[in-house]
Design a protein around this motif. Structure first.
Motif, PDB file in Angstrom:
ATOM      1  N   ALA A 141      -0.296  20.596   4.346  1.00  0.00           N
ATOM      2  CA  ALA A 141      -0.901  21.026   5.605  1.00  0.00           C
ATOM      3  C   ALA A 141      -1.856  19.960   6.122  1.00  0.00           C
ATOM      4  CB  ALA A 141      -1.631  22.348   5.412  1.00  0.00           C
ATOM      5  N   LEU A 142      -2.624  19.387   5.198  1.00  0.00           N
ATOM      6  CA  LEU A 142      -3.549  18.315   5.576  1.00  0.00           C
ATOM      7  C   LEU A 142      -2.764  17.145   6.163  1.00  0.00           C
ATOM      8  CD1 LEU A 142      -6.490  17.176   5.341  1.00  0.00           C
ATOM      9  CD2 LEU A 142      -5.757  16.158   3.187  1.00  0.00           C
ATOM     10  N   GLN A 143      -1.673  16.792   5.479  1.00  0.00           N
ATOM     11  CA  GLN A 143      -0.827  15.699   5.948  1.00  0.00           C
ATOM     12  C   GLN A 143      -0.272  16.009   7.341  1.00  0.00           C
ATOM     13  OE1 GLN A 143       0.177  13.058   3.308  1.00  0.00           O
ATOM     14  NE2 GLN A 143       0.135  12.079   5.309  1.00  0.00           N
ATOM     15  N   PHE A 144       0.070  17.248   7.554  1.00  0.00           N
ATOM     16  CA  PHE A 144       0.598  17.661   8.852  1.00  0.00           C
ATOM     17  C   PHE A 144      -0.478  17.541   9.926  1.00  0.00           C
ATOM     18  CE2 PHE A 144       1.334  21.008  12.037  1.00  0.00           C
ATOM     19  CZ  PHE A 144       2.576  20.601  12.502  1.00  0.00           C
TER      20      PHE A 144
ATOM     21  N   PHE B 123      -2.779  14.640  14.628  1.00  0.00           N
ATOM     22  CA  PHE B 123      -3.851  13.809  15.173  1.00  0.00           C
ATOM     23  C   PHE B 123      -3.322  12.416  15.525  1.00  0.00           C
ATOM     24  CE2 PHE B 123      -6.563  10.281  13.754  1.00  0.00           C
ATOM     25  CZ  PHE B 123      -7.470  10.263  14.805  1.00  0.00           C
ATOM     26  N   ALA B 124      -2.521  11.832  14.591  1.00  0.00           N
ATOM     27  CA  ALA B 124      -1.996  10.481  14.815  1.00  0.00           C
ATOM     28  C   ALA B 124      -1.111  10.454  16.058  1.00  0.00           C
ATOM     29  CB  ALA B 124      -1.197  10.014  13.594  1.00  0.00           C
ATOM     30  N   LEU B 125      -0.281  11.479  16.226  1.00  0.00           N
ATOM     31  CA  LEU B 125       0.589  11.526  17.399  1.00  0.00           C
ATOM     32  C   LEU B 125      -0.240  11.634  18.674  1.00  0.00           C
ATOM     33  CD1 LEU B 125       3.483  13.856  16.195  1.00  0.00           C
ATOM     34  CD2 LEU B 125       3.520  11.382  16.469  1.00  0.00           C
ATOM     35  N   PHE B 126      -1.281  12.480  18.632  1.00  0.00           N
ATOM     36  CA  PHE B 126      -2.161  12.633  19.785  1.00  0.00           C
ATOM     37  C   PHE B 126      -2.832  11.308  20.109  1.00  0.00           C
ATOM     38  CE2 PHE B 126      -6.451  13.564  21.420  1.00  0.00           C
ATOM     39  CZ  PHE B 126      -6.115  14.241  22.587  1.00  0.00           C
ATOM     40  N   PHE B 127      -3.333  10.663  19.076  1.00  0.00           N
ATOM     41  CA  PHE B 127      -4.023   9.390  19.245  1.00  0.00           C
ATOM     42  C   PHE B 127      -3.098   8.360  19.894  1.00  0.00           C
ATOM     43  CE2 PHE B 127      -5.606   5.278  17.999  1.00  0.00           C
ATOM     44  CZ  PHE B 127      -6.987   5.419  18.114  1.00  0.00           C
TER      45      PHE B 127
ATOM     46  N   PHE C  73      -0.902   7.771  10.055  1.00  0.00           N
ATOM     47  CA  PHE C  73      -0.242   8.857   9.333  1.00  0.00           C
ATOM     48  C   PHE C  73      -0.622   8.848   7.848  1.00  0.00           C
ATOM     49  CE2 PHE C  73       2.537   8.113  12.975  1.00  0.00           C
ATOM     50  CZ  PHE C  73       2.752   9.407  13.425  1.00  0.00           C
ATOM     51  N   PHE C  74      -0.971   7.671   7.359  1.00  0.00           N
ATOM     52  CA  PHE C  74      -1.312   7.535   5.940  1.00  0.00           C
ATOM     53  C   PHE C  74      -2.805   7.775   5.673  1.00  0.00           C
ATOM     54  CE2 PHE C  74       2.039   6.124   3.031  1.00  0.00           C
ATOM     55  CZ  PHE C  74       3.098   5.964   3.894  1.00  0.00           C
ATOM     56  N   LEU C  75      -3.533   8.376   6.632  1.00  0.00           N
ATOM     57  CA  LEU C  75      -4.973   8.565   6.414  1.00  0.00           C
ATOM     58  C   LEU C  75      -5.294   9.347   5.131  1.00  0.00           C
ATOM     59  CD1 LEU C  75      -6.559   9.061   9.961  1.00  0.00           C
ATOM     60  CD2 LEU C  75      -6.922   7.213   8.322  1.00  0.00           C
ATOM     61  N   PRO C  76      -4.547  10.418   4.781  1.00  0.00           N
ATOM     62  CA  PRO C  76      -4.877  11.096   3.517  1.00  0.00           C
ATOM     63  C   PRO C  76      -4.732  10.155   2.313  1.00  0.00           C
ATOM     64  CG  PRO C  76      -3.417  12.460   4.837  1.00  0.00           C
ATOM     65  CD  PRO C  76      -3.495  11.131   5.524  1.00  0.00           C
ATOM     66  N   GLN C  77      -3.704   9.297   2.356  1.00  0.00           N
ATOM     67  CA  GLN C  77      -3.505   8.359   1.252  1.00  0.00           C
ATOM     68  C   GLN C  77      -4.617   7.314   1.233  1.00  0.00           C
ATOM     69  OE1 GLN C  77      -1.021   9.556   3.172  1.00  0.00           O
ATOM     70  NE2 GLN C  77       0.054  10.670   1.572  1.00  0.00           N
ATOM     71  N   ILE C  78      -5.033   6.874   2.426  1.00  0.00           N
ATOM     72  CA  ILE C  78      -6.126   5.898   2.482  1.00  0.00           C
ATOM     73  C   ILE C  78      -7.406   6.541   1.939  1.00  0.00           C
ATOM     74  CG2 ILE C  78      -7.580   4.540   4.052  1.00  0.00           C
ATOM     75  CD1 ILE C  78      -5.100   4.253   5.859  1.00  0.00           C
ATOM     76  N   PHE C  79      -7.648   7.790   2.377  1.00  0.00           N
ATOM     77  CA  PHE C  79      -8.823   8.528   1.892  1.00  0.00           C
ATOM     78  C   PHE C  79      -8.788   8.631   0.366  1.00  0.00           C
ATOM     79  CE2 PHE C  79     -10.565  12.717   0.670  1.00  0.00           C
ATOM     80  CZ  PHE C  79     -11.891  12.516   1.031  1.00  0.00           C
TER      81      PHE C  79
ATOM     82  N   PHE D  51       0.803  -1.219   0.000  1.00  0.00           N
ATOM     83  CA  PHE D  51       0.000   0.000   0.000  1.00  0.00           C
ATOM     84  C   PHE D  51       0.842   1.279   0.000  1.00  0.00           C
ATOM     85  CE2 PHE D  51      -2.191   3.411   2.291  1.00  0.00           C
ATOM     86  CZ  PHE D  51      -3.264   3.600   1.434  1.00  0.00           C
ATOM     87  N   CYS D  52       1.816   1.346   0.914  1.00  0.00           N
ATOM     88  CA  CYS D  52       2.539   2.610   1.092  1.00  0.00           C
ATOM     89  C   CYS D  52       3.179   3.110  -0.212  1.00  0.00           C
ATOM     90  CB  CYS D  52       3.578   2.486   2.195  1.00  0.00           C
ATOM     91  SG  CYS D  52       2.828   2.272   3.811  1.00  0.00           S
ATOM     92  N   PRO D  53       3.979   2.281  -0.921  1.00  0.00           N
ATOM     93  CA  PRO D  53       4.594   2.801  -2.149  1.00  0.00           C
ATOM     94  C   PRO D  53       3.550   3.217  -3.189  1.00  0.00           C
ATOM     95  CG  PRO D  53       5.624   0.742  -1.493  1.00  0.00           C
ATOM     96  CD  PRO D  53       4.427   0.904  -0.637  1.00  0.00           C
ATOM     97  N   ASN D  54       2.501   2.390  -3.360  1.00  0.00           N
ATOM     98  CA  ASN D  54       1.522   2.699  -4.387  1.00  0.00           C
ATOM     99  C   ASN D  54       0.667   3.904  -4.028  1.00  0.00           C
ATOM    100  OD1 ASN D  54       1.796   0.734  -6.586  1.00  0.00           O
ATOM    101  ND2 ASN D  54       1.441  -0.777  -4.982  1.00  0.00           N
ATOM    102  N   SER D  55       0.392   4.081  -2.736  1.00  0.00           N
ATOM    103  CA  SER D  55      -0.534   5.151  -2.351  1.00  0.00           C
ATOM    104  C   SER D  55       0.106   6.523  -2.532  1.00  0.00           C
ATOM    105  CB  SER D  55      -0.992   4.967  -0.910  1.00  0.00           C
ATOM    106  OG  SER D  55       0.073   5.232  -0.022  1.00  0.00           O
ATOM    107  N   ILE D  56       1.432   6.603  -2.323  1.00  0.00           N
ATOM    108  CA  ILE D  56       2.086   7.891  -2.563  1.00  0.00           C
ATOM    109  C   ILE D  56       2.093   8.179  -4.061  1.00  0.00           C
ATOM    110  CG2 ILE D  56       4.332   9.060  -2.482  1.00  0.00           C
ATOM    111  CD1 ILE D  56       4.677   8.002   0.286  1.00  0.00           C
TER     112      ILE D  56
END
Lengths: 448, 448
Positions: A422-425, A430-434, A315-321, A211-216
């Protein structure tokens, strides 16, 4: 200071940090990263012409003047990264490599010495490191071949899984942790504190490596967006590692894993910064599939070997979205053009939505109609109807970039890239807080 | 049997051997090699057109009709080899990977299990294997970049040494044997049985890693000669391993090392056979620098990790001879044309010597004159003089191929390749005799 002098100063500083007198590996890693940055910055402008001559070039569609610029600069990043990581090996294991005592003078003496060294050296750490490099190098090779030959989707989909085999074997022999902890509130219902996923967990990790390589690679098409998202991702994951390292009570094993993750990620941050210097709007070079695969795999490897592959996906939520949003077009429910990048308006110089056009197809298939109506209801795409008949005329492409344009309006290319970053940030925070505030509450014994 | 059916049968046989019910690693290695062979044979004809489209093509100079054929087929070999070696990992460590007992149900139980697995698994063997793959993959990448961009000599010379760093680190932590045994007859004079070379031994191994890939690359230019010499080399080195495995008294450690060498070499033999099917005279594909680097590095890695890097150089005597012979041209004492391959005579269809021509330079520099006269005296080159003045008109190029043509006369291209292979075979037999018959006499305690 001239740029040449600046480069020499950076090289000097990098070498000084690498050979730091305290033999601190993290300082050496910073030195290696500095060397990686300055090498990338030095190399990219020098190889551009050779790349264009060899057909590694592309037209920048989002500009008034559609210039031809070199592509596949990810090759330089991957190569510099790889050489730096290899050079780093002796520094990483320095304290085990310093020869101790005089050398023996008989063959039996040598044999005893051999056993002493072998029992003293942390082979499992070297195994992890080499497996990481092997996976990253093989995915980079896949990227180069893809940039060269445009490999078919079905061929390249599974290759990252093969590249992940060394990682998974290493994961197996290093810990074989295949359980997930159950949140405290659910424990009474399940009557257990952990759930073993067994082989499913390995399939999950292989899926992460795919997922990670393809999603970027599928959030692409505007200047700097591939490198920009990777940069923010890498920095946020580094922060995650640092938070683990500084908080009290982290076990020695966990410290080792998060340091390993840092050693992998810092040079990635460095080469990405070097690349962005040329890839930022208006781009003088393109990154190519090679860069996307390479950067995505470094992140996947750091997550798998650092034992935080579940946190990684936060951290990859934007890519998943973006992936979920792309499903109707990836799986043929809605027609998918070759490129889904936004459209450049030469009059305003701004980017606007690109559309899938249905004016020539009055009778849409049911699956297409349903997908469009569902995604419009979810406010994920914008649809235009014929005023009289109510027939669908066109809809925006199913990507996160078009989603952002549809909601925020037209904007300049670099501003759009900044919005994605900015969205990624924000997602990273959020991920760090979680992970660092909520999770310790939800799981009584946080698995450090 | 149709070729398609044959391929399916070979794939089936390969998979059957891979999953052999006795879980014998050597049988699995044969299975992997069979799969590597049939994959290479299947892939090469399919990718030819794509390679030509991407500019990976060359003209066959030694034919009447100078056809354009695909080049850099070494990429296919290296890729197939690499994927097969990755797939082989779980089979190689099968017996350590089979899960034992039920999985624990608490986090503490998992931690204990983790320690049990880690202490049981031969991390050092996996380290060796991964380091080998890493070196081979990185040299293949260098080969691809060289085929793409024609990297400058001074840049590519040292890169194999960087690729060898993981190998040398692994050698260090695995044994750090840096001594050489002194032959029995010399022991009284030196008053010791071993001589420690220390860091020199590492420099020697790095030199082997630099020499092997480059030396195969400079015996090139006629159909099948790169793959042909590599094939004979690989088979002879395999025989060396087998002789160690079957002779009584070999220690467990030595058995492990020679098996490792076999696991690395058998798939090389396989992909080379597959390549030769298309690269043999008259060639339908060229191998490219990628293949030469890749094959040379596999041999170097097998020699270094198998702890027979000194014996390895015996097998490389033809390459060493060619290198020494090339010195005057490589170091600019004698002018060196871009290509030194033999000249094709379209009338006879045979190959004859190619020459360095001096008819336009009546006054040769002293260094050139001396080199030519010395090498002629040693009967290594042929020189033509002007009958009256005795001035040097031309001399044959300083390569082993021109040396063979000068002494054996003109011959057809495939016969010349066969002569090189026969020479390589003869040298291999000599090396085996030297190592397995003479050495045990010269060294009382043969270091098994």
């Amino acid at each position: 200071m001239s740029s040449r002098l600046q480069q020499f100063a950076l090289y000097g500083a990098g070498i000084a940090l690498l050979f730091n007198p305290w033999c601190l590996q993290l300082v050496s890693a910073l030195g290696v990263s500095l060397l990686a940055y300055v090498s990338t910055v030095t190399l990219i402008p020098r190889v551009g012409d050779a790349f264009i001559r060899r057909g590694f070039s592309g037209k920048d569609m989002n500009k008034a003047e559609k210039k031809i610029i070199p592509e596949t600069m990810g090759v330089v990043c991957a190569l510099v990264y790889f050489i730096c990581m290899i050079v780093f090996i002796p520094f990483l294991f320095y304290k085990y490599l310093v020869p101790n005592g005089v050398k023996p003078t008989s063959e039996v003496g040598w044999m005893n010495r051999e056993r002493a060294i072998a029992s003293h050296f942390p082979h499992n750490h070297l195994v992890e490191y080499l497996a990481a490099l092997l996976s990253i190098l093989s995915i980079s090779l896949l990227g180069i071949l893809d940039d060269l030959f445009d490999i078919r989707w079905r061929h390249k989909f599974f290759l990252p899984a093969i590249a992940a085999i060394p990682l998974l074997v290493v994961y197996y022999v290093d810990c074989d942790k295949t359980y997930v902890s159950v949140p405290t509130v659910l424990r009474p219902f399940l009557s257990r504190s952990i759930v073993d996923l067994g082989v499913l967990y390995y399939m999950y990790m292989a899926a992460v490596a795919i997922f990670c390589p393809n999603s970027i690679n599928i959030i692409a098409g505007i200047n700097g967006v591939e490198a920009g998202q990777s940069l923010v991702l890498a920095i946020m994951v580094c922060l995650n590692d640092v938070l683990f390292l500084v908080r009290p009570g982290t076990t020695t094993d966990a410290i080792h894993l998060h340091l390993l993750s840092l050693y992998l990620l810092l040079p990635l941050v460095a080469v990405t910064l070097g690349l962005l210097k040329y890839n930022w709007w208006p781009s003088r070079v393109f990154v190519g599939d090679t860069y996307c695969y390479f950067a995505g795999m470094v992140l996947a490897v750091a997550g798998i070997l650092g034992h935080f592959s579940k946190t990684l996906l936060l951290f990859f939520l934007p890519q998943i979205f973006n992936f979920v949003l792309s499903i109707p077009q990836l799986f043929g429910l809605v027609p998918c053009p070759r490129h889904r990048l936004p459209r450049f308006n030469p009059e305003t110089g701004l980017l606007q939505n690109s559309y899938v056009d249905f004016t020539d197809t009055p009778n849409l298939p049911k699956k297409t109609k349903l997908s469009i109506l569902l995604f419009e209801r979810l406010r994920l795409i914008k649809v235009e109807y014929e005023p009289k008949t109510g027939r669908i005329l066109r809809c925006t492409n199913f990507t996160i970039i078009n989603f952002l344009l549809a909601h925020l309006g037209t904007m300049r290319e670099d501003h759009l890239t900044m919005v994605v970053m900015a969205l990624q940030f924000g997602v990273g925070v959020f991920a760090l807080f979680f992970r660092h505030v909520l999770a310790p509450i939800a799981y009584r014994n946080d698995n450090l």
